[in-house]
Design a protein around this motif. Structure first.
Motif, PDB file in Angstrom:
ATOM      1  N   ALA A 235       0.917  -1.205  -0.180  1.00 14.66           N
ATOM      2  CA  ALA A 235       0.065   0.060   0.059  1.00 14.66           C
ATOM      3  C   ALA A 235       0.876   1.301  -0.056  1.00 14.66           C
ATOM      4  O   ALA A 235       0.469   2.096  -0.545  1.00 14.66           O
ATOM      5  N   ILE A 236       1.855   1.133   0.761  1.00 11.55           N
ATOM      6  CA  ILE A 236       2.919   2.526   0.680  1.00 11.55           C
ATOM      7  C   ILE A 236       3.251   2.508  -0.397  1.00 11.55           C
ATOM      8  O   ILE A 236       3.183   3.773  -1.113  1.00 11.55           O
ATOM      9  N   ARG A 237       3.727   1.462  -1.215  1.00 12.41           N
ATOM     10  CA  ARG A 237       4.441   1.787  -2.580  1.00 12.41           C
ATOM     11  C   ARG A 237       3.402   2.000  -3.504  1.00 12.41           C
ATOM     12  O   ARG A 237       3.996   3.020  -4.501  1.00 12.41           O
ATOM     13  N   ASP A 238       2.319   1.497  -3.735  1.00 10.63           N
ATOM     14  CA  ASP A 238       1.328   1.779  -4.718  1.00 10.63           C
ATOM     15  C   ASP A 238       0.562   2.777  -4.609  1.00 10.63           C
ATOM     16  O   ASP A 238      -0.048   3.672  -5.517  1.00 10.63           O
ATOM     17  N   ILE A 239       0.064   3.406  -3.190  1.00  6.13           N
ATOM     18  CA  ILE A 239      -0.750   4.150  -3.050  1.00  6.13           C
ATOM     19  C   ILE A 239      -0.255   5.392  -2.597  1.00  6.13           C
ATOM     20  O   ILE A 239      -0.361   6.484  -2.756  1.00  6.13           O
ATOM     21  N   GLY A 240       0.834   5.192  -1.228  1.00  9.32           N
ATOM     22  CA  GLY A 240       1.815   6.008  -1.021  1.00  9.32           C
ATOM     23  C   GLY A 240       1.165   6.963   0.027  1.00  9.32           C
ATOM     24  O   GLY A 240       2.020   7.806   0.645  1.00  9.32           O
ATOM     25  N   LEU A 241       0.037   6.601   0.888  1.00 11.68           N
ATOM     26  CA  LEU A 241      -0.352   7.136   2.095  1.00 11.68           C
ATOM     27  C   LEU A 241      -1.050   5.844   3.051  1.00 11.68           C
ATOM     28  O   LEU A 241      -1.999   5.167   2.248  1.00 11.68           O
ATOM     29  N   THR A 242      -0.611   5.721   4.149  1.00 15.03           N
ATOM     30  CA  THR A 242      -1.237   4.510   5.155  1.00 15.03           C
ATOM     31  C   THR A 242      -1.366   5.205   6.365  1.00 15.03           C
ATOM     32  O   THR A 242      -0.433   6.008   6.847  1.00 15.03           O
ATOM     33  N   GLN A 243      -2.401   4.702   7.219  1.00 22.92           N
ATOM     34  CA  GLN A 243      -2.417   4.767   8.686  1.00 22.92           C
ATOM     35  C   GLN A 243      -1.968   3.544   9.341  1.00 22.92           C
ATOM     36  O   GLN A 243      -2.709   2.536   8.986  1.00 22.92           O
ATOM     37  N   VAL A 244      -1.395   3.950  10.576  1.00 20.94           N
ATOM     38  CA  VAL A 244      -1.115   2.531  11.157  1.00 20.94           C
ATOM     39  C   VAL A 244      -1.762   3.080  12.770  1.00 20.94           C
ATOM     40  O   VAL A 244      -1.748   4.009  13.277  1.00 20.94           O
ATOM     41  N   ARG A 245      -2.672   2.312  13.222  1.00 19.77           N
ATOM     42  CA  ARG A 245      -3.332   2.460  14.777  1.00 19.77           C
ATOM     43  C   ARG A 245      -2.970   1.379  15.603  1.00 19.77           C
ATOM     44  O   ARG A 245      -2.349   0.251  15.396  1.00 19.77           O
ATOM     45  N   GLY A 246      -3.203   1.628  16.891  1.00 17.85           N
ATOM     46  CA  GLY A 246      -2.631   0.848  18.033  1.00 17.85           C
ATOM     47  C   GLY A 246      -1.257   0.879  18.499  1.00 17.85           C
ATOM     48  O   GLY A 246      -0.624  -0.200  18.830  1.00 17.85           O
ATOM     49  N   VAL A 247      -0.490   1.906  17.747  1.00 18.30           N
ATOM     50  CA  VAL A 247       0.668   1.918  18.247  1.00 18.30           C
ATOM     51  C   VAL A 247       0.981   2.518  19.949  1.00 18.30           C
ATOM     52  O   VAL A 247       0.217   3.606  20.031  1.00 18.30           O
ATOM     53  N   PRO A 248       1.875   1.901  20.451  1.00 15.21           N
ATOM     54  CA  PRO A 248       2.239   2.322  21.682  1.00 15.21           C
ATOM     55  C   PRO A 248       2.597   4.050  21.656  1.00 15.21           C
ATOM     56  O   PRO A 248       2.999   4.310  20.652  1.00 15.21           O
ATOM     57  N   THR A 249       2.412   4.489  22.768  1.00 16.36           N
ATOM     58  CA  THR A 249       2.568   6.016  22.794  1.00 16.36           C
ATOM     59  C   THR A 249       3.862   6.308  23.620  1.00 16.36           C
ATOM     60  O   THR A 249       3.849   7.618  23.997  1.00 16.36           O
ATOM     61  N   GLU A 250       4.707   5.523  23.942  1.00 13.08           N
ATOM     62  CA  GLU A 250       5.897   5.916  24.544  1.00 13.08           C
ATOM     63  C   GLU A 250       6.850   6.493  23.355  1.00 13.08           C
ATOM     64  O   GLU A 250       7.060   5.886  22.273  1.00 13.08           O
ATOM     65  N   PRO A 251       7.765   7.580  23.959  1.00 11.70           N
ATOM     66  CA  PRO A 251       8.420   8.061  22.878  1.00 11.70           C
ATOM     67  C   PRO A 251       9.350   7.058  22.598  1.00 11.70           C
ATOM     68  O   PRO A 251       9.697   6.170  23.152  1.00 11.70           O
ATOM     69  N   GLY A 252       9.792   6.825  21.165  1.00 14.09           N
ATOM     70  CA  GLY A 252      10.860   6.013  20.866  1.00 14.09           C
ATOM     71  C   GLY A 252      10.130   4.805  20.087  1.00 14.09           C
ATOM     72  O   GLY A 252      10.787   3.828  19.369  1.00 14.09           O
ATOM     73  N   SER A 253       8.840   4.665  20.303  1.00 15.76           N
ATOM     74  CA  SER A 253       8.145   3.289  19.940  1.00 15.76           C
ATOM     75  C   SER A 253       8.165   3.143  18.460  1.00 15.76           C
ATOM     76  O   SER A 253       7.864   2.104  17.865  1.00 15.76           O
ATOM     77  N   LEU A 254       8.085   4.431  17.698  1.00 18.72           N
ATOM     78  CA  LEU A 254       8.043   4.327  16.326  1.00 18.72           C
ATOM     79  C   LEU A 254       9.325   3.468  15.941  1.00 18.72           C
ATOM     80  O   LEU A 254       9.017   3.028  14.659  1.00 18.72           O
ATOM     81  N   LYS A 255      10.172   3.428  16.462  1.00 18.25           N
ATOM     82  CA  LYS A 255      11.341   2.499  15.903  1.00 18.25           C
ATOM     83  C   LYS A 255      10.994   1.260  15.553  1.00 18.25           C
ATOM     84  O   LYS A 255      11.646   0.649  14.614  1.00 18.25           O
ATOM     85  N   GLN A 256      10.194   0.705  16.440  1.00 16.63           N
ATOM     86  CA  GLN A 256      10.136  -0.747  16.276  1.00 16.63           C
ATOM     87  C   GLN A 256       9.375  -0.973  14.973  1.00 16.63           C
ATOM     88  O   GLN A 256       9.615  -1.945  14.177  1.00 16.63           O
ATOM     89  N   ILE A 257       8.145  -0.146  14.577  1.00 17.33           N
ATOM     90  CA  ILE A 257       7.448  -0.408  13.254  1.00 17.33           C
ATOM     91  C   ILE A 257       8.378  -0.047  12.116  1.00 17.33           C
ATOM     92  O   ILE A 257       8.238  -0.746  11.107  1.00 17.33           O
ATOM     93  N   ALA A 258       9.135   1.193  12.203  1.00 20.07           N
ATOM     94  CA  ALA A 258      10.046   1.466  11.035  1.00 20.07           C
ATOM     95  C   ALA A 258      11.002   0.402  10.622  1.00 20.07           C
ATOM     96  O   ALA A 258      11.341  -0.010   9.671  1.00 20.07           O
ATOM     97  N   GLN A 259      11.568  -0.317  12.096  1.00 20.15           N
ATOM     98  CA  GLN A 259      12.484  -1.330  11.841  1.00 20.15           C
ATOM     99  C   GLN A 259      11.779  -2.772  11.141  1.00 20.15           C
ATOM    100  O   GLN A 259      12.769  -3.547  10.989  1.00 20.15           O
ATOM    101  N   ARG A 260      10.766  -2.598  11.079  1.00 21.07           N
ATOM    102  CA  ARG A 260      10.090  -3.884  10.530  1.00 21.07           C
ATOM    103  C   ARG A 260      10.435  -3.785   8.989  1.00 21.07           C
ATOM    104  O   ARG A 260      10.289  -4.752   8.393  1.00 21.07           O
ATOM    105  N   ILE A 261      10.756  -2.693   8.517  1.00 20.53           N
ATOM    106  CA  ILE A 261      11.041  -2.465   7.212  1.00 20.53           C
ATOM    107  C   ILE A 261      12.684  -2.520   7.125  1.00 20.53           C
ATOM    108  O   ILE A 261      12.995  -3.528   6.315  1.00 20.53           O
ATOM    109  N   SER A 262      13.282  -1.621   7.835  1.00 18.05           N
ATOM    110  CA  SER A 262      14.903  -1.657   7.678  1.00 18.05           C
ATOM    111  C   SER A 262      15.403  -0.689   8.609  1.00 18.05           C
ATOM    112  O   SER A 262      14.462  -0.112   9.542  1.00 18.05           O
ATOM    113  N   PHE A 263      16.602  -0.238   8.510  1.00 19.70           N
ATOM    114  CA  PHE A 263      17.136   0.798   9.615  1.00 19.70           C
ATOM    115  C   PHE A 263      16.574   2.060   8.937  1.00 19.70           C
ATOM    116  O   PHE A 263      15.885   2.173   7.935  1.00 19.70           O
TER     117      PHE A 263
END
Lengths: 387, 387
Positions: free
Chosen positions: B154-182
């Motif tokens: 969806a990111i590749r072909d549509i270019g806009l996505t939303q993710v829900r249910g992400v922890p709200t601790e600072p830094g938790s964005l890293k876990q999801i980004a690193q599911r792709i890569s560094f």
């Protein structure tokens, strides 16, 4: 109070030629300078570049105005040069703009001013085997920003440098790379260890010879700078070889323009692949900038995918590719040197191709560490040091 | 024993059509397939792509042979199809090459095969305000590689996505980004904190509205993916706005081709500057790929330098620039949504322009974290998940 120039940028724009006259015309102002030059400035351009604190936020020095919010036909009530030599425009809607003459001259877009800026751009120096290698001392680069700037200019304009006196502890490469900026990570790590490994995920991590190449041609943006730092080098062989890819491209352009054109026009796929990654990039081997100058070489035979072009173009591509590789093998271009512990190479990975002779891992240990820093970071650092 | 295809790549190439005949000609072999297709393969191409363990190192699957080490006129003694259906070439110098028919068909470069590959490439889906926003659940993306793949497509072909249910601790964005890569670092950090700051080094770190833009147009390679993760959002205002920059470029191309051409042709300088950095990049606002398709939008009014083009081109550039911005403001293109804590945007920063309404920091706290991952990493991850 800040001058207009200070608000618009972090650079300074000394007054070189004073403004002598400003004449409003239908869609522009004709400005004349003390040296006789005439610079037209369109009204849209002047309004767009108004440096006042309403139009530019003075903390970030970023524009708040969007030109689309100003009528396309906005005209001035008055245009004059004030007693501080500034160009002052009083707009019909009441807005006032004042332009510092040093800044205005530096951004004038008459043909003479544009040609002057183009001529003032850094000139690259092409080299062959007889390059007087630019060598720098680690301690000076760490301590002295003047030495640092000289090193960065050599990387930018020559594309190959050596640093000596580097500590030989693993990881010490970071200190010198971070004198420029942060390190660009890749799937091979932040620092990569160049050692012969049984489970190599690239031929770089074998004891094989590596033909002349750029690193990561498999990425849209090849890393700008590459560092290779020698920690241990007891193995026989493994000499470093460099060629100036821009000098080779220039020779090809002169000696075989048909082959040169083929390498500029026909894209080639490069691939890095292992169990965890599959990078592919399709791009020509020689990239040209908007002025037709060679701006980048992308080349690594061992990372190249099968050529995929039309049946008609295929022989043309093979002929050109063979010709290019043959040129990289000519002694006139090749600088060869063995790196000793405590020395490092830092080179322009998008220009200077590098190779390694095979080494014999049974004769001793060999351990290099490497990393990448992007060209954006190099150029930003140079601009800041030059402020 | 590995098949030829397994040695040459980490992908598999199933047999779709069998080889039925192979006819050697002066500089090529004509191969015919069970479906009647005829594929010419030049002798140079066949020798270059020999997958044997002498030519390709079987640990890294990288080529060791350099074609320039083989005579340009090397010819086969014999060409045949063996009892396993492989194309076998016995070269005059004694070397033997065997080609798996699945692999060979997948790399054939006759016109029909090339057109087939082109047609099989992912198709982007353009969108306007009525986009059915692709929404994904954090936990599924962490646990389930099928969900992960759907998100990445969806990111590749549509270019806009939303993710829900992400922890709200600072830094938790890293876990999801690193599911792709560094994560791609910048001068703003590995993660950047989007908060209103007194000493802002970009208008992004104020409470101002930000017009539609891409991040870091000031770098040669704009970041591929941008993440924006909401930790706290108690302030009034600050809604996110998105437009599909490719849809806008298409509309401009249809409605005002002259303006479209100007934005493809005339380079514009973008600048990020503060006390420690000075990034500049000169590039057109709309980039086209080799086929003339829009491949990238580069746009941030607040990071733009003064236009620098010829006096003749300047009105043309202003007209086109105004037209483009006006289009981004048309409601038909704009998707607006307020991000709540635990939600994040992940979008194609080189396609999907994003904006933020002004917010009022006196009404409550607002804290987003962001980061970048490059397109190379997205595409590699997709290819590995699809193996």
């Amino acid at each position: 109070m800040h001058t207009a120039a200070a608000i618009a940028d972090f650079r300074s724009y000394p007054l070189v030629h004073a403004l002598t006259a400003a004449t409003p015309l239908a869609d522009r102002v004709h400005v004349t300078w003390a040296d006789g030059r005439l610079s037209p400035f369109h009204l849209q351009w002047l309004r767009d570049n108004c440096p006042c604190q309403q139009c530019v936020y003075n903390v970030t020095r970023e524009q708040v105005l969007e030109i689309v919010d100003v009528p396309e036909d906005l005209a001035p009530d008055e245009v004059r040069i004030d007693d501080q030599g500034r160009l002052c425009v009083a707009w019909q809607d009441g807005h006032q703009s004042q332009f510092d003459p040093g800044w205005l001259r530096a951004h004038a877009y008459d043909n003479a001013s544009r040609a002057e800026r183009l001529a003032g751009k850094p000139q690259r120096q092409l080299w062959k085997r007889d390059l007087q290698l630019p060598v720098f001392e680690y301690q000076a680069l760490i301590e002295d920003t003047d030495a640092l700037l000289q090193w960065l200019l050599a990387i930018r304009d020559i594309g190959l440098t050596q640093v000596r006196g580097v500590p030989t502890e693993p990881g010490s490469l970071k200190q010198i790379a971070q004198r420029i900026s942060f390190i660009r990570e890749s799937n091979f790590g932040v620092l990569f260890n160049v050692q012969s490994k049984a489970d190599a995920d690239s031929n770089a991590y074998t004891a094989f010879n590596l033909p002349l190449h750029s690193d990561l041609p498999t990425r849209e943006l090849q890393p700008g700078l590459q560092f290779l730092h020698c920690l241990v080098n007891d193995a026989e062989g493994g000499e470093s070889i460099f060629v100036d890819g821009f000098a080779i491209a220039q020779a090809l352009r002169q000696e075989d323009p048909e082959a040169f054109d083929a390498l500029c026009q026909i894209p080639v796929e490069f691939r890095n692949k292992d169990r965890h990654s599959d990078y592919r990039c399709l791009a020509p081997i020689i990239a040209l900038d908007a002025l037709g100058q060679v701006s980048e070489i992308r080349m690594a035979n061992f990372l190249r995918g099968p050529f995929d072009t039309s049946v008609e173009q295929m022989p043309r591509l093979y002929r050109a590719y063979r010709r290019f590789i043959a040129l990289t093998r000519e002694p006139r271009f090749r600088l060869m040197q063995r790196l000793e512990p405590g020395q490092l190479w830092c080179f322009d990975n998008r220009r200077t191709l590098h190779a390694r002779n095979a080494f014999d891992p049974t004769t001793g240990a060999r351990h290099f560490q490497g990393c990448y820093v992007d060209r954006d970071e190099l150029l930003s650092r140079i601009l800041v040091l030059q402020r």
